[in-house]
Every structure is written in C-alpha cells, then in structure tokens.
Design a protein around this motif. Structure first.
Motif, PDB file in Angstrom:
ATOM      1  N   VAL A   1       0.877  -1.189  -0.053  1.00  0.00           N
ATOM      2  CA  VAL A   1      -0.046  -0.140  -0.109  1.00  0.00           C
ATOM      3  C   VAL A   1       0.986   1.326   0.128  1.00  0.00           C
ATOM      4  O   VAL A   1       1.830   1.236   0.793  1.00  0.00           O
ATOM      5  CB  VAL A   1      -1.001  -0.014   1.343  1.00  0.00           C
ATOM      6  N   ASN A   2       0.467   2.135  -1.086  1.00  0.00           N
ATOM      7  CA  ASN A   2       1.398   3.371  -0.977  1.00  0.00           C
ATOM      8  C   ASN A   2       1.726   4.081   0.084  1.00  0.00           C
ATOM      9  O   ASN A   2       2.812   4.537   0.616  1.00  0.00           O
ATOM     10  CB  ASN A   2       0.959   4.171  -2.096  1.00  0.00           C
ATOM     11  N   ASP A   3       0.358   4.496   0.992  1.00  0.00           N
ATOM     12  CA  ASP A   3       0.586   4.939   2.082  1.00  0.00           C
ATOM     13  C   ASP A   3       1.111   4.408   3.415  1.00  0.00           C
ATOM     14  O   ASP A   3       1.583   4.969   4.407  1.00  0.00           O
ATOM     15  CB  ASP A   3      -0.699   5.650   2.710  1.00  0.00           C
ATOM     16  N   ASN A   4       1.222   3.042   3.323  1.00  0.00           N
ATOM     17  CA  ASN A   4       1.898   2.054   4.373  1.00  0.00           C
ATOM     18  C   ASN A   4       2.608   1.175   3.840  1.00  0.00           C
ATOM     19  O   ASN A   4       2.102   0.319   3.351  1.00  0.00           O
ATOM     20  CB  ASN A   4       0.684   1.711   5.217  1.00  0.00           C
ATOM     21  N   LYS A   5       3.949   1.402   3.771  1.00  0.00           N
ATOM     22  CA  LYS A   5       4.757   0.426   2.911  1.00  0.00           C
ATOM     23  C   LYS A   5       4.849  -0.996   3.653  1.00  0.00           C
ATOM     24  O   LYS A   5       5.370  -1.999   3.179  1.00  0.00           O
ATOM     25  CB  LYS A   5       6.214   0.913   2.888  1.00  0.00           C
ATOM     26  N   ASN A   6       4.334  -1.149   5.174  1.00  0.00           N
ATOM     27  CA  ASN A   6       4.282  -2.477   5.627  1.00  0.00           C
ATOM     28  C   ASN A   6       3.024  -3.025   5.600  1.00  0.00           C
ATOM     29  O   ASN A   6       2.879  -4.189   5.956  1.00  0.00           O
ATOM     30  CB  ASN A   6       4.623  -1.820   7.467  1.00  0.00           C
ATOM     31  N   GLU A   7       2.251  -2.611   4.828  1.00  0.00           N
ATOM     32  CA  GLU A   7       0.990  -3.198   4.711  1.00  0.00           C
ATOM     33  C   GLU A   7       0.878  -3.899   3.200  1.00  0.00           C
ATOM     34  O   GLU A   7       1.070  -3.117   2.116  1.00  0.00           O
ATOM     35  CB  GLU A   7      -0.391  -2.351   5.139  1.00  0.00           C
ATOM     36  N   ILE A   8       0.440  -4.924   2.992  1.00  0.00           N
ATOM     37  CA  ILE A   8       0.217  -5.794   1.645  1.00  0.00           C
ATOM     38  C   ILE A   8      -0.941  -5.583   1.031  1.00  0.00           C
ATOM     39  O   ILE A   8      -1.891  -5.664   1.769  1.00  0.00           O
ATOM     40  CB  ILE A   8       0.628  -7.171   1.906  1.00  0.00           C
TER      41      ILE A   8
END
Length: 375
Positions: free
Chosen positions: A39-46
């Motif tokens: 996810v662009n806003d959260n690089k730790n979320e797939i």
C-alpha cells in the motif's frame, strides 16, 4: 476410504482444462514465483500478493490474492509450496506484464479453500531456455517476458543508485554474461536482485564460475543496447543454486574451457568498477610481437604509446582538435586592426574542406602535440 480419495483425485483439473464459466473444480499447483504489492501510504501493509502457479504438467498461470483474503491464506501462500486449491476464480488477465502464455489468471476469494498438498508428482521447476543470440540479434521484442536464460556471469560492475518514476530511490547493477556458445549479453538487475547479486559476487567464498538463472526475465533496451533485466514483480533469480540446470551448465562450461587452447587459470567471473577498468584489465590482451601467432579470425585490441612521429611519411596529416577535419599550415597576410596600411604576416591552419583559417599562436610549432589521423 480409498474410493473417496480416488474421487477427490479425479476432481483435480489441469490448468489447461479450466473453464471461465465455472469455478467448481480443484487444482493441484506449486507456487513458483511470488511478489508483494504494498500500500502506497503504508509500506508495511500488503495490498495484493501476486503469484505464478504451476501444475503437475508444467503449465503455468498467473494468480493473485487481495489483502482482504490474506488473513485466511497467508500461512499457506509460501514460495515453492505445493497446494490443493478448491473453487478459485478464473478471469481475464489485465496485468500490464504477461508472465505466462495464458490470457487469464486465478484469484483466491471468499469461497476458495486452500490446503497443503503432500503428494506432489510434478516437476520442481520448469525452465524454457532462450538463446542469448536471439535477444542480442533483435529476434525477441523489447519488453517481452522470457522464460529463462542460463548464463555464466563474466563481469559484474559496481552497484549504482537509481531513481524510480515515483521519485523513490533504488539500486541497479550491470552485468555482462555469456552462454556456452560464447555469446555475450548485457544484463541489468534492479533493487533486491541487484543487492543480492553484488553481495554474492563480492563474497570471498563464492565459486570461481558464477552461474545465474533469471526466471521470468524481460528483454529490455538499456543505454542503447539490447539485453535482459529482471521484472519488478514476478521475476526470480537463482545464483549458483544447487539445482540440476546450474550444475549441468557449470560442468559443461568448465569442460569446454579446459579443452580450449586459450583457457588459463585467470578465466572466471570478475568484479570491476567500470567499463574502463574492464578494458584495462582485459585478459585477452597480448604483446604486438605475438599477433602473428593468432590462428583464428578474431578482433584484437592493440594498446601502445606513440614515441615519435615520422613527419617525412605520407600516411599522416594534422587535424583540427574539434571537428577532426584535415588542416594545413599557411602564412596569411592580415590588415592591422587600426586600419593602417601596414600588414601582418601570421601563421594559420587552413581546413581542407571549408578553407576556413584557424589562427595559431606564435608559440605553435610542429613539436606541439596535435591529433593525427591516417589518410
């Protein structure tokens, strides 16, 4: 119990037999490649997990699982895992890059069930070899995803910093590889592939002959040269992995150079900092006096130093340092800038083509270094 198991096996479909109008089937597949979209806003979320499935016949298809279903399947969706998947969804593949020959893809959704397969009878890997000559000679279109290339890494350059379209930073690595026929080809690796390859090439424990396989690589055009690069999604790089294809390639390569009269102990995979270093450290250089010993037609590089210029020979002439046009020395008569009737005799260089004179300072002489060209 045995009859029930036989019924379950009979329900399993091969990928080539799938029907887009029905999802009431099961497939037995192995995950041969995997890529995570974040996810662009959260690089730790797939956001999505992209995969390539292979059935026991070696047929491959792209697949995906969206983030809302990952909680249900994430423990099972692992690289090289064999799975029995029931009631997946089959639809048109709208991905920008097609990594298989199929125009459809599989998706895992709410009604899909996944379990580990313990009786896999298919291949471990399925590689479709592509000739480097077909890549270099423009027989395969740029941006075409290719199955596999089998190479010896001849030269590895320095790791470089790169900038992506989304302004983020990355890494790039240029290689020069060759196949068993001696065909050479440039290869560009990006990000994690580049970092892993560079680290391995600088490992003192690595093998002398580094063999790599790039599964689902892509034909590219980089700095005006046709070559190969890893895709940013589903490519997979094998570096001296203990698999039959790599072991066989290394064995055949070693046998070939051992039987060649040109082989020597210095031949192997090298890490150099630049193209200039490669030129200066090329092991194919030889002394001018030994050129007559070459028995086969080949290109050679002669590196020497000009110690003197024979000015009484007709094979040379002076040229302009900028346009490389031939020039000749002449004395020309120029009027003085003050408008007087006095004239000045000055030395000039006259271009052969344009007849344009170039002023030469008083200190100019034939001993001044000039560019030379053969006539």
């Amino acid at each position: 119990m045995e009859n029930r198991l036989q019924m379950e096996v009979a329900k399993v479909s091969m990928l080539n037999d799938l029907d887009t109008f029905s999802n009431n089937y099961s497939i037995r597949v192995k995950i041969v490649s995997m890529s995570k979209k974040m996810v662009n806003d959260n690089k730790n979320e797939i956001y999505c997990l992209d995969m390539i499935f292979m059935d026991e016949m070696g047929t491959m298809i792209q697949a995906s699982c969206l983030h809302k279903m990952l909680g249900k399947f994430k423990d099972l969706l692992q690289l090289d895992e064999c799975l029995l998947i029931t009631k997946p969804s089959l639809a048109a593949n709208k991905s920008s890059a097609k990594y298989t020959k199929r125009n459809d893809k599989i998706s895992l959704y709410f009604y899909t069930s996944v379990e580990k397969c313990l009786d896999w009878s298919g291949p471990k890997y399925r590689f479709n070899f592509v000739n480097l000559k077909d890549v270099v000679k423009n027989k395969i279109e740029v941006n075409t995803v290719i199955g596999i290339l089998d190479w010896l890494c001849g030269v590895c350059f320095n790791l470089e910093d790169t900038s992506k379209k989304d302004v983020s930073k990355g890494k790039g690595l240029n290689l020069r590889v060759k196949d068993l026929e001696g065909q050479k080809c440039p290869v560009t690796l990006w990000d994690g592939f580049a970092i892993d390859m560079f680290a391995y090439m600088n490992d003192k424990k690595r093998k002398k002959y580094v063999v790599i396989l790039c599964h689902f690589g892509m034909v590219n055009l980089y700095k005006g040269k046709r070559g190969v690069a890893n895709g940013f999604e589903l490519s997979r790089l094998f570096i001296d992995t203990d698999i039959e294809e790599i072991s066989s390639f290394r064995k055949r390569y070693v046998e070939k150079i051992s039987s060649s009269s040109s082989s020597n102990e210095h031949v192997g995979s090298n890490v150099i900092s630049s193209v200039e270093d490669e030129f200066l450290n090329n092991l194919d250089f030889m002394l001018i006096g030994f050129l007559g010993t070459i028995s086969t037609t080949k290109k050679v590089l002669v590196l020497g130093t000009i110690t003197a210029i024979c000015t009484d020979k007709l094979w040379y002439y002076n040229v302009c340092n900028h346009c490389k046009s031939g020039v000749e020395e002449r004395f020309v008569t120029k009027e003085n800038a003050d408008g007087s009737f006095n004239v000045d005799h000055a030395k000039s260089l006259l271009k052969h083509e344009q007849s344009e004179s170039l002023d030469v300072p008083d200190s100019y002489s034939l001993s001044t270094p000039v560019d030379l060209m053969k006539d």
